[in-house]
Structures are given as C-alpha cells and as structure tokens.
Motif scaffolding. Structure first.
Motif, PDB file in Angstrom:
ATOM      1  N   THR A 131       0.817  -1.211   0.000  1.00 53.52           N
ATOM      2  CA  THR A 131       0.000   0.000   0.000  1.00 53.52           C
ATOM      3  C   THR A 131       0.853   1.263   0.000  1.00 53.52           C
ATOM      4  OG1 THR A 131      -1.767  -1.164   1.179  1.00 53.52           O
ATOM      5  CG2 THR A 131      -1.790   1.251   1.263  1.00 53.52           C
ATOM      6  N   ALA A 132       1.965   1.222   0.726  1.00 53.67           N
ATOM      7  CA  ALA A 132       2.809   2.415   0.835  1.00 53.67           C
ATOM      8  C   ALA A 132       3.332   2.860  -0.525  1.00 53.67           C
ATOM      9  CB  ALA A 132       3.969   2.145   1.790  1.00 53.67           C
ATOM     10  N   THR A 133       3.864   1.928  -1.300  1.00 57.62           N
ATOM     11  CA  THR A 133       4.397   2.296  -2.612  1.00 57.62           C
ATOM     12  C   THR A 133       3.282   2.711  -3.563  1.00 57.62           C
ATOM     13  OG1 THR A 133       4.353  -0.058  -3.235  1.00 57.62           O
ATOM     14  CG2 THR A 133       6.416   0.826  -2.347  1.00 57.62           C
ATOM     15  N   THR A 134       2.118   2.095  -3.431  1.00 58.11           N
ATOM     16  CA  THR A 134       0.975   2.480  -4.272  1.00 58.11           C
ATOM     17  C   THR A 134       0.589   3.930  -4.046  1.00 58.11           C
ATOM     18  OG1 THR A 134       0.140   0.201  -4.259  1.00 58.11           O
ATOM     19  CG2 THR A 134      -1.415   1.950  -4.863  1.00 58.11           C
ATOM     20  N   GLN A 135       0.714   4.381  -2.781  1.00 59.50           N
ATOM     21  CA  GLN A 135       0.346   5.751  -2.440  1.00 59.50           C
ATOM     22  C   GLN A 135       1.524   6.718  -2.529  1.00 59.50           C
ATOM     23  OE1 GLN A 135      -2.076   6.269   1.006  1.00 59.50           O
ATOM     24  NE2 GLN A 135      -3.490   4.630   0.448  1.00 59.50           N
ATOM     25  N   GLY A 136       2.623   6.276  -3.124  1.00 63.63           N
ATOM     26  CA  GLY A 136       3.718   7.180  -3.418  1.00 63.63           C
ATOM     27  C   GLY A 136       4.818   7.266  -2.385  1.00 63.63           C
ATOM     28  N   THR A 181       6.924   1.335   3.811  1.00 67.97           N
ATOM     29  CA  THR A 181       5.825   1.373   4.766  1.00 67.97           C
ATOM     30  C   THR A 181       6.165   2.241   5.964  1.00 67.97           C
ATOM     31  OG1 THR A 181       5.126  -0.852   4.092  1.00 67.97           O
ATOM     32  CG2 THR A 181       4.313  -0.049   6.206  1.00 67.97           C
ATOM     33  N   TRP A 198       5.616   5.802   5.005  1.00 62.97           N
ATOM     34  CA  TRP A 198       4.180   6.045   4.901  1.00 62.97           C
ATOM     35  C   TRP A 198       3.538   6.185   6.288  1.00 62.97           C
ATOM     36  CZ3 TRP A 198      -0.232   2.957   6.061  1.00 62.97           C
ATOM     37  CH2 TRP A 198      -1.438   3.425   5.527  1.00 62.97           C
ATOM     38  N   ARG A 219       1.464   9.206   7.860  1.00 62.55           N
ATOM     39  CA  ARG A 219       0.056   8.902   8.169  1.00 62.55           C
ATOM     40  C   ARG A 219      -0.247   9.055   9.652  1.00 62.55           C
ATOM     41  NH1 ARG A 219      -4.551   8.327   5.004  1.00 62.55           N
ATOM     42  NH2 ARG A 219      -6.163   7.343   6.292  1.00 62.55           N
TER      43      ARG A 219
END
Length: 375
Positions: free
Chosen positions: A58-63, A67, A70, A74
């Motif tokens: 998820t971290a790489t997907t959101q740029g 993690t 991210w 977050r």
C-alpha cells in the motif's frame, strides 16, 4: 472491523469524559488494569493491520518509498518508531503466533512482545521448535511479573530453562543478535530550534553509551552544596565540558580546511565594551558576556572591512592568554579559581577581568562566577 473499532472508540470516549473523582479506589484500579489491557489488544490489532498493508504494498501504491515512511506521514511518527512497528508486525506474523496471541489477549505489552519475539527468534536458530514454543510460554509467564528491562535480562538465559544442553552456544548467538540490533538502530539527531538552541535525540549502542557515561559521569556531580543545577542541567554542562576537552587536544580531524574549532565573528567595540551580541559560523547568536568569555582563552584574528563589508586587511592570529601565561596561571591557581571548585586546570578557561584599570587573569571553570577577592 471499522464499525467495531468505531464502537470501541465511542465507548472509550465516554470513559474519557467520566468523572473519576466519584469512583471508589478499587473501581479506579480495576478500570486502570482494563484500560491497560485494552491498549495492548489495540496494539495487536494495529500491528496486524500494518502487516497486511505492508504485504499489499500500500505504501508504494500511495507514493511512499516504504511502509515506515508512509506510517511516519500517516500517523505522525518518527522513522525509528515506524520502522520498529513494521519490523515487529512482520516478526509476529511470520513465526510467533504465541507472542501475537499473548499480546492480543492483553497479557503482555508491546515492549515485552518485542523482547519475547527477539528472544524466540534467537532460540529458533539454535534449538528445536518445541524449545521455542516452550520459551514463549516461560517468557509470557515472566512478563506478568517483570518489566521490559528485567525481562530482557532474564531472556538472555532462557535456554537454561528450555534447552540447557545448548544454552551456552545459544547465549552467544543471542548476544550477537542483540549487537546487530543495536548497530542497526543506532542514530543521533541534531535539530535546530527556532530560538537557536539544539535538540539532541538518539539511541546509542551499548559501547557508545558506556563511553558517554564514562566521559560525563565524573563531570556530572554537583560542585558543592550551593550548586542549584538540576541533574539534566549538570549532564548538559558535562557534555559541553567533554566537547571542550576534545577540542583542546588538537587531535580532531580538520573540518573545512581548519582544525576543529568554534568560530565567532564580532566587532571591536562589541567585544571591548560588551555592547552587542556576535555570530557563530553556524549563524547562531551569542550574548556579549559569552563572546567576551570565549575571547579570553581564544585565538583572535583581526580583520579590517570596508563599509560594504569587503575585507581590506587580515592580521595575524594572536591570543589574549598566551601559552606561557596560561602555564603561569596553572602554577599559580592549580585549578579553578572559584572558591570550593576542584576542577583541574585543563577543564578551565583562562578568564581576563578588568577592575580599577588593572587586568587580572585567572583560571576558572566556565560554569562558575569569577571570584570577588583580588589576587
């Protein structure tokens, strides 16, 4: 899950608004135990969520690059704290269901879970899976009696209880693993505050921590019954003393083409008449009193500037207190000139005072006021 967590959040919010003053003592203690247990169970939920999000990328997907990065953005955590969460989530997910279950049941804390997981990993590398499972049971039981510090000390000899035949070899492996973790987590952060002060944070490995304590502990004791400094202030001053001693050795590597040194820029009137502050090479400002004290025992390089600040002439470096004069001061004062201070000469600065048009020089610890009596 979101709905259930929202309900739990509402219930906790209602408890936060409750009037604790009206509750009997026994009920308050029971509520404290319950709140602590819920905190650990929520931590288990958080770690499970982190592990799943990490596994999905998820971290790489959101740029984000990782993690941990991210999570820092977050949840507004530090990178070391975020990295520890990611690492613990992975450890509990891959090979420590007993530790994960104990945390989810609220029987151990997150800090204890990290210690137990690290210990079990070390056990698994040198003993059988049965010994590792037995180690989890023993450590979880100990966790109900000991805080994380004592638990970590006890965990180093866990194989004495679950696999005594390989305890010595495994103890060495555990120590090696602990050294690797200390090397991985070591860091030092220097953060400049808006008012020019510096915030110092970090984690030292065991060897560096021992060196720091050995260096500052002898300088950390109260100087006498009239010493009003707090322990934190004494440690601060001791660290400054260690830095001054290191600079005086002349053995530090060069920095920017010069020997390691503190550079202060001031004007002549400001120095002699103590009219204004001066500037360090880092851009920070010093009071006139601090500049005059530093100038007493420093090398001074005179410079002539034009009205536009263009250097017109640079003189030779000179010292207010020369080498022979300082040696004479050491022979005369044999340490700090402040009454009752027993600091040796090399820990002290040479201090020039002007009284009744007569220059007086003395050796004194920079944390002490000048002596009032003449010499």
């Amino acid at each position: 899950m979101v709905e259930e967590l929202t309900q739990a959040e509402d219930a906790i919010a209602a408890c936060a608004d409750a009037a604790t003053w009206s509750s009997p003592e026994g009920e308050l203690i029971a509520a404290l135990d319950t709140a602590h247990r819920i905190e650990q169970r929520l931590a288990a939920v958080q770690l499970a969520l982190i592990r799943e999000l990490d596994g999905r990328g998820t971290a790489t997907t959101q740029g984000a690059s990782s993690t941990a990065v991210w999570l820092r953005e977050r949840l507004r955590l530090t990178i070391p704290a975020a990295r520890r969460l990611v690492d613990l989530a992975a450890v509990l997910d891959t090979g420590n269901p007993g530790v994960r279950n104990a945390l989810a049941d609220g029987r151990i804390t997150v800090d204890q879970a990290r210690i137990i997981a690290d210990t079990v990993d070390a056990v698994q590398t040198s003993a059988s899976p049965e010994a590792a499972d037995k180690a989890v049971g023993v450590l979880v039981e100990w966790a109900g009696q000991f805080d994380p510090t004592l638990l970590r000390r006890l965990s180093t000899r866990i194989l004495d209880h679950v696999a005594p035949d390989i305890a010595d070899a495994a103890a060495k492996a555990a120590l090696d693993a602990e050294a690797r973790r200390a090397t991985r987590d070591r860091h030092l952060t220097l953060s400049t505050l808006t008012d020019g002060r510096l915030r110092l944070t970090g984690i030292l490995d065991s060897e560096t921590a021992g060196l720091l304590r050995a260096a500052i502990d002898p300088l950390n004791a109260p100087s006498g019954p009239d010493d009003q400094r707090t322990p934190g202030q004494r440690r601060h001053d001791a660290l400054g003393d260690v830095c001054r001693l290191a600079l005086r050795t002349g053995e530090l590597p060069e920095h920017g083409g010069d020997c390691a040194q503190v550079v202060v820029t001031t004007d002549y009137d400001g120095l002699t008449r103590q009219l204004g502050g001066s500037t360090l090479d880092t851009g920070l400002h010093l009071t006139p009193e601090a500049v005059r004290r530093l100038a007493c025992d420093a090398g001074i390089l005179p410079a002539v500037l034009s009205g536009a600040g263009q250097p017109l002439d640079l003189g030779r470096q000179r010292r207010l207190v020369t080498g022979p004069l300082r040696r004479a001061l050491v022979l005369r004062d044999r340490g700090c000139a402040f009454p009752g201070c027993d600091r040796p000469p090399r820990w002290c600065d040479a201090h020039v005072r002007r009284e009744a048009l007569i220059d007086r020089v003395e050796v004194r610890d920079h944390h002490r006021r000048p002596v009032a009596a003449g010499r």
